[in-house]
Enzyme design. Structure first.
Site, PDB file in Angstrom:
ATOM      1  N   HIS A 156       7.832   6.301  10.281  1.00 28.38           N
ATOM      2  CA  HIS A 156       7.024   6.174   9.060  1.00 28.38           C
ATOM      3  C   HIS A 156       6.034   7.355   9.096  1.00 28.38           C
ATOM      4  O   HIS A 156       4.845   7.187   9.349  1.00 28.38           O
ATOM      5  CB  HIS A 156       6.294   4.827   9.101  1.00 28.38           C
ATOM      6  CG  HIS A 156       5.595   4.426   7.850  1.00 28.38           C
ATOM      7  ND1 HIS A 156       5.545   5.224   6.720  1.00 28.38           N
ATOM      8  CD2 HIS A 156       4.902   3.298   7.543  1.00 28.38           C
ATOM      9  CE1 HIS A 156       4.845   4.583   5.790  1.00 28.38           C
ATOM     10  NE2 HIS A 156       4.451   3.415   6.263  1.00 28.38           N
ATOM     11  N   ARG A 202      11.959   3.776   1.189  1.00 29.82           N
ATOM     12  CA  ARG A 202      11.710   2.790   2.252  1.00 29.82           C
ATOM     13  C   ARG A 202      12.942   1.909   2.331  1.00 29.82           C
ATOM     14  O   ARG A 202      13.408   1.367   1.315  1.00 29.82           O
ATOM     15  CB  ARG A 202      10.481   1.947   1.941  1.00 29.82           C
ATOM     16  CG  ARG A 202      10.389   0.752   2.867  1.00 29.82           C
ATOM     17  CD  ARG A 202       9.066   0.076   2.845  1.00 29.82           C
ATOM     18  NE  ARG A 202       8.053   0.884   3.499  1.00 29.82           N
ATOM     19  CZ  ARG A 202       6.850   0.422   3.858  1.00 29.82           C
ATOM     20  NH1 ARG A 202       6.538  -0.838   3.621  1.00 29.82           N
ATOM     21  NH2 ARG A 202       5.979   1.193   4.452  1.00 29.82           N
ATOM     22  N   LYS A 217      23.576  -6.346  -7.124  1.00 29.49           N
ATOM     23  CA  LYS A 217      24.981  -6.525  -7.519  1.00 29.49           C
ATOM     24  C   LYS A 217      25.898  -5.847  -6.511  1.00 29.49           C
ATOM     25  O   LYS A 217      27.087  -5.678  -6.754  1.00 29.49           O
ATOM     26  CB  LYS A 217      25.204  -5.928  -8.910  1.00 29.49           C
ATOM     27  CG  LYS A 217      24.362  -6.583  -9.986  1.00 29.49           C
ATOM     28  CD  LYS A 217      24.608  -5.919 -11.339  1.00 29.49           C
ATOM     29  CE  LYS A 217      23.706  -6.507 -12.402  1.00 29.49           C
ATOM     30  NZ  LYS A 217      23.711  -5.697 -13.628  1.00 29.49           N
ATOM     31  N   ARG A 276       0.802  -1.237   0.000  1.00 30.02           N
ATOM     32  CA  ARG A 276       0.000   0.000   0.000  1.00 30.02           C
ATOM     33  C   ARG A 276       0.824   1.271   0.000  1.00 30.02           C
ATOM     34  O   ARG A 276       0.448   2.226  -0.669  1.00 30.02           O
ATOM     35  CB  ARG A 276      -1.092  -0.031   1.068  1.00 30.02           C
ATOM     36  CG  ARG A 276      -0.715   0.094   2.455  1.00 30.02           C
ATOM     37  CD  ARG A 276      -1.614  -0.737   3.337  1.00 30.02           C
ATOM     38  NE  ARG A 276      -1.109  -2.088   3.352  1.00 30.02           N
ATOM     39  CZ  ARG A 276      -1.852  -3.168   3.281  1.00 30.02           C
ATOM     40  NH1 ARG A 276      -3.131  -3.090   3.206  1.00 30.02           N
ATOM     41  NH2 ARG A 276      -1.286  -4.341   3.295  1.00 30.02           N
ATOM     42  N   THR A 277       1.939   1.311   0.694  1.00 31.23           N
ATOM     43  CA  THR A 277       2.687   2.571   0.758  1.00 31.23           C
ATOM     44  C   THR A 277       3.262   2.924  -0.618  1.00 31.23           C
ATOM     45  O   THR A 277       3.184   4.067  -1.067  1.00 31.23           O
ATOM     46  CB  THR A 277       3.809   2.467   1.821  1.00 31.23           C
ATOM     47  OG1 THR A 277       3.209   2.097   3.061  1.00 31.23           O
ATOM     48  CG2 THR A 277       4.525   3.781   1.993  1.00 31.23           C
TER      49      THR A 277
END
Ligand code: NCD
Length: 309
Positions: free
Chosen positions: A134, A106, A84, A56-57
């Site tokens: 958050h 995030r 990598k 959702r975010t």
């Protein structure tokens, strides 16, 4: 005006109120339009940089940026050069070279969003950094509560569950206390952080007592992915003591609401019938998330180059 959104603890009441009022303005502006889109961030580029799983975010930030007509680039660590071994700094320098006006990040490490500000000229928005913060989740939660009760000041909010690993809890404690709400954290002692006594909250180990007079019950997921130890005897035991089921729901007062940031583990911290009940505002939280993120992007990115709608 602030140029980054890293932490709810950085927000004073005036700016946080401005975000919520701007989100109201976004709702009104969009509902009057045939095409649900505003030209405000035309020509601006927003990069979504997601190193951790998210549904959702990520989708919410993407929808918010698109509704403001920004160009949106979504970068998820899977399938990128991160695999990598590329460092966060090199990724940031690449984004800087591409001219990102805003970066939504995030990341599993607390402080990652803050680090990014040292390498980028654009605005950085923290969409969750480890167990730290958050902030847009707290803003959308505050918006949802305010929409329901018309105020935040003096409301009694119980935040229940895995406080220890929850950035949602940290951001909500900071923001809701700035707004003058009265917060009780409800959790087993093993899922409360050391130092919680210094937070502006009451603490209870007994969900049934805490439930009796609260206006808002905010349930949290047990964040198993952040646990390398056992914090409670069994899922069944956790659920029995800290789960919100229909019996507990019936004890809430008539106007009280139930919230959850998602993803929910139905049957563990919240019973399916509670999540789907008339008291649940969980779907409203998702809808409001887009409006609040539009407000944040607008306030941070629409400087002199922006054209207001
Ligand atoms: C939360 C998160 O990622 O911190 N979810 C969200 O952003 N909606 C909470 C969680 O993962 O349980």
């Amino acid at each position: 005006m602030i140029s980054h959104l890293l932490s709810a603890a950085d927000l004073d009441r005036d700016f946080a109120t401005l975000v919520l009022d701007t989100a109201d303005g976004m709702a009104a502006a969009i509902s009057n339009r045939e095409v649900r889109k505003l030209p405000t961030l035309r020509g601006r580029t927003v990069v979504n940089l997601f190193y951790e799983d998210s549904t959702r975010t990520r989708v919410s930030f993407e929808a918010a940026a698109k509704r403001l007509s920004a160009d949106v680039v979504t970068f998820s660590a899977k399938g990128s050069s991160v695999n990598k071994g590329e460092s966060l700094k090199d990724t940031a320098l690449t984004l800087q070279a591409m001219g990102a006006d805003g970066v939504v990040i995030r990341h599993g490490a607390s402080g990652a969003a803050q680090r990014l500000t040292g390498w980028l000229e654009g605005s950085v928005i923290n969409a969750g950094d480890g167990t730290h913060e958050h902030p847009t989740q707290a803003l959308l939660d505050a918006y949802t509560i305010r929409s329901r009760f018309g105020r935040l000041e003096g409301l009694k909010v119980a935040i229940v569950g895995d406080i220890l690993h929850s950035r949602v809890a940290r951001s909500n404690v900071a923001l809701l206390s700035t707004f003058g709400a009265r917060i009780t954290l409800v959790a087993p002692p093993t899922l409360l952080p050391v130092g919680v006594s210094a937070w502006p909250v009451d603490v209870s180990y007994d969900f049934d007592t805490a439930l009796a007079d609260c206006d808002v019950v905010m349930m949290l997921r047990v964040q198993a992915e952040r646990m390398n130890d056992s914090f409670f005897p069994s899922v069944r035991e956790y659920s029995r003591r800290y789960g919100l089921d229909a019996v507990r729901l019936a004890r809430l007062h008539d106007d009280a609401i139930v919230m959850h940031p998602g993803p929910m583990i139905r049957g563990m911290e919240i019973a399916a019938e509670v999540a789907d009940s008339a008291r649940s505002v969980i779907v409203d939280q998702v809808t409001n998330g887009v409006l609040v993120r539009m407000a944040v992007l607008y306030l941070l990115l629409s400087g002199e180059r922006g054209t207001t709608a």
